[in-house]
Design an enzyme around this catalytic site. Structure first.
Site, PDB file in Angstrom:
ATOM      1  N   PHE A 245      62.052 119.086 -83.257  1.00 47.00           N
ATOM      2  CA  PHE A 245      61.331 120.237 -83.792  1.00 47.00           C
ATOM      3  C   PHE A 245      60.811 119.972 -85.193  1.00 47.00           C
ATOM      4  O   PHE A 245      61.380 119.189 -85.948  1.00 47.00           O
ATOM      5  CB  PHE A 245      62.254 121.463 -83.858  1.00 47.00           C
ATOM      6  CG  PHE A 245      62.653 121.985 -82.514  1.00 47.00           C
ATOM      7  CD1 PHE A 245      61.821 122.837 -81.810  1.00 47.00           C
ATOM      8  CD2 PHE A 245      63.859 121.620 -81.947  1.00 47.00           C
ATOM      9  CE1 PHE A 245      62.186 123.317 -80.565  1.00 47.00           C
ATOM     10  CE2 PHE A 245      64.238 122.093 -80.706  1.00 47.00           C
ATOM     11  CZ  PHE A 245      63.397 122.944 -80.013  1.00 47.00           C
ATOM     12  N   HIS A 246      59.753 120.684 -85.565  1.00 44.62           N
ATOM     13  CA  HIS A 246      59.316 120.780 -86.949  1.00 44.62           C
ATOM     14  C   HIS A 246      60.446 121.468 -87.716  1.00 44.62           C
ATOM     15  O   HIS A 246      61.282 122.146 -87.117  1.00 44.62           O
ATOM     16  CB  HIS A 246      58.029 121.627 -86.999  1.00 44.62           C
ATOM     17  CG  HIS A 246      57.349 121.615 -88.319  1.00 44.62           C
ATOM     18  ND1 HIS A 246      57.724 122.443 -89.349  1.00 44.62           N
ATOM     19  CD2 HIS A 246      56.307 120.884 -88.781  1.00 44.62           C
ATOM     20  CE1 HIS A 246      56.941 122.228 -90.393  1.00 44.62           C
ATOM     21  NE2 HIS A 246      56.072 121.283 -90.079  1.00 44.62           N
ATOM     22  N   TYR A 247      60.480 121.331 -89.015  1.00 44.91           N
ATOM     23  CA  TYR A 247      61.566 121.959 -89.777  1.00 44.91           C
ATOM     24  C   TYR A 247      61.433 123.480 -89.872  1.00 44.91           C
ATOM     25  O   TYR A 247      62.393 124.167 -90.203  1.00 44.91           O
ATOM     26  CB  TYR A 247      61.686 121.347 -91.179  1.00 44.91           C
ATOM     27  CG  TYR A 247      60.518 121.628 -92.092  1.00 44.91           C
ATOM     28  CD1 TYR A 247      60.471 122.793 -92.859  1.00 44.91           C
ATOM     29  CD2 TYR A 247      59.468 120.725 -92.192  1.00 44.91           C
ATOM     30  CE1 TYR A 247      59.402 123.050 -93.697  1.00 44.91           C
ATOM     31  CE2 TYR A 247      58.392 120.977 -93.031  1.00 44.91           C
ATOM     32  CZ  TYR A 247      58.365 122.137 -93.775  1.00 44.91           C
ATOM     33  OH  TYR A 247      57.306 122.389 -94.604  1.00 44.91           O
ATOM     34  N   ARG A 248      60.271 124.030 -89.559  1.00 49.68           N
ATOM     35  CA  ARG A 248      60.088 125.481 -89.649  1.00 49.68           C
ATOM     36  C   ARG A 248      60.648 126.191 -88.428  1.00 49.68           C
ATOM     37  O   ARG A 248      60.852 125.587 -87.380  1.00 49.68           O
ATOM     38  CB  ARG A 248      58.606 125.814 -89.805  1.00 49.68           C
ATOM     39  CG  ARG A 248      58.073 125.371 -91.140  1.00 49.68           C
ATOM     40  CD  ARG A 248      56.715 125.943 -91.416  1.00 49.68           C
ATOM     41  NE  ARG A 248      56.338 125.622 -92.786  1.00 49.68           N
ATOM     42  CZ  ARG A 248      55.150 125.187 -93.133  1.00 49.68           C
ATOM     43  NH1 ARG A 248      54.204 125.031 -92.232  1.00 49.68           N
ATOM     44  NH2 ARG A 248      54.891 124.919 -94.386  1.00 49.68           N
ATOM     45  N   HIS A 249      60.854 127.495 -88.585  1.00 48.38           N
ATOM     46  CA  HIS A 249      61.342 128.358 -87.500  1.00 48.38           C
ATOM     47  C   HIS A 249      60.311 129.440 -87.222  1.00 48.38           C
ATOM     48  O   HIS A 249      59.708 129.965 -88.150  1.00 48.38           O
ATOM     49  CB  HIS A 249      62.631 129.078 -87.895  1.00 48.38           C
ATOM     50  CG  HIS A 249      63.772 128.191 -88.197  1.00 48.38           C
ATOM     51  ND1 HIS A 249      64.886 128.633 -88.854  1.00 48.38           N
ATOM     52  CD2 HIS A 249      64.013 126.889 -87.946  1.00 48.38           C
ATOM     53  CE1 HIS A 249      65.746 127.654 -88.989  1.00 48.38           C
ATOM     54  NE2 HIS A 249      65.231 126.582 -88.452  1.00 48.38           N
TER      55      HIS A 249
END
Length: 182
Positions: free
Chosen positions: A127-131
């Site tokens: 995943f990308h580090y964002r949520h």
């Protein structure tokens, strides 16, 4: 089916409890949507085997809920390890989204990510580090526009795939009634 960096990865885990230092993953599911929340594909829905001694130590809520929805029996019958479930999930995601492109999407995904870091680190790293956390909008709507906060009701089956489908529908509800893009 083609990879698209704009696609979103939705995930839900069911666990034996909330503390990743003491508890384990018992179910994982994923769905990929396009950026407009249209479902493109449902990933594997995997019950992860855990030993009876761990299942027996679950809280009363977990025992009642996961027994009633059939998950405990699926976990006991499963031969899948966390690693095997992680690899199957990654293989599915590779078909739809490049590594590092999508934020982790769902409800209360920070909790899921804690378990992924501990037990499925390669998947956590996908995943990308964002949520993209639907529960943030739920909390904001409850405070800023309470008249819409009861407009979306969940079935609360506490089965991973059902929970993801509900999260996608819930975000669509907030997009229409709270964010109002038009």
């Amino acid at each position: 089916m083609a990879q698209d960096k704009e696609n979103l990865i939705w995930i839900d885990l069911e666990m034996t409890g909330l503390d990743p230092e003491q508890e384990r993953i018992i179910e994982i599911a994923t769905i990929v949507t396009d950026k407009n929340l249209n479902i493109l594909a449902e990933g594997p829905v995997l019950a992860v085997h855990q030993p009876n001694q761990l299942l027996d130590k679950m809280s009363d809520w977990c025992i009642k809920t996961h027994t009633a929805n059939g998950l405990v029996e699926r976990v006991k019958a499963s031969k899948l390890t966390e690693r095997a479930a992680e690899l199957q999930t990654i293989d599915f995601l590779k078909l739809w989204v490049p590594k590092g492109a999508s934020p982790i999407c769902g409800n209360s995904v920070a909790q899921d990510k804690r378990f992924l870091f501990k037990y499925m680190p390669d998947l956590a790293d996908y995943f990308h580090y964002r949520h993209l956390d639907v529960s943030t909008l739920k909390e904001l709507a409850r405070r800023w526009k309470p008249e819409i906060s009861d407009g979306f009701q969940k079935a609360n089956t506490h089965l991973a795939l059902d929970d993801i489908r509900e999260s996608i529908k819930e975000l669509a509800y907030y997009r229409e009634h709270f964010i109002k893009l038009d």
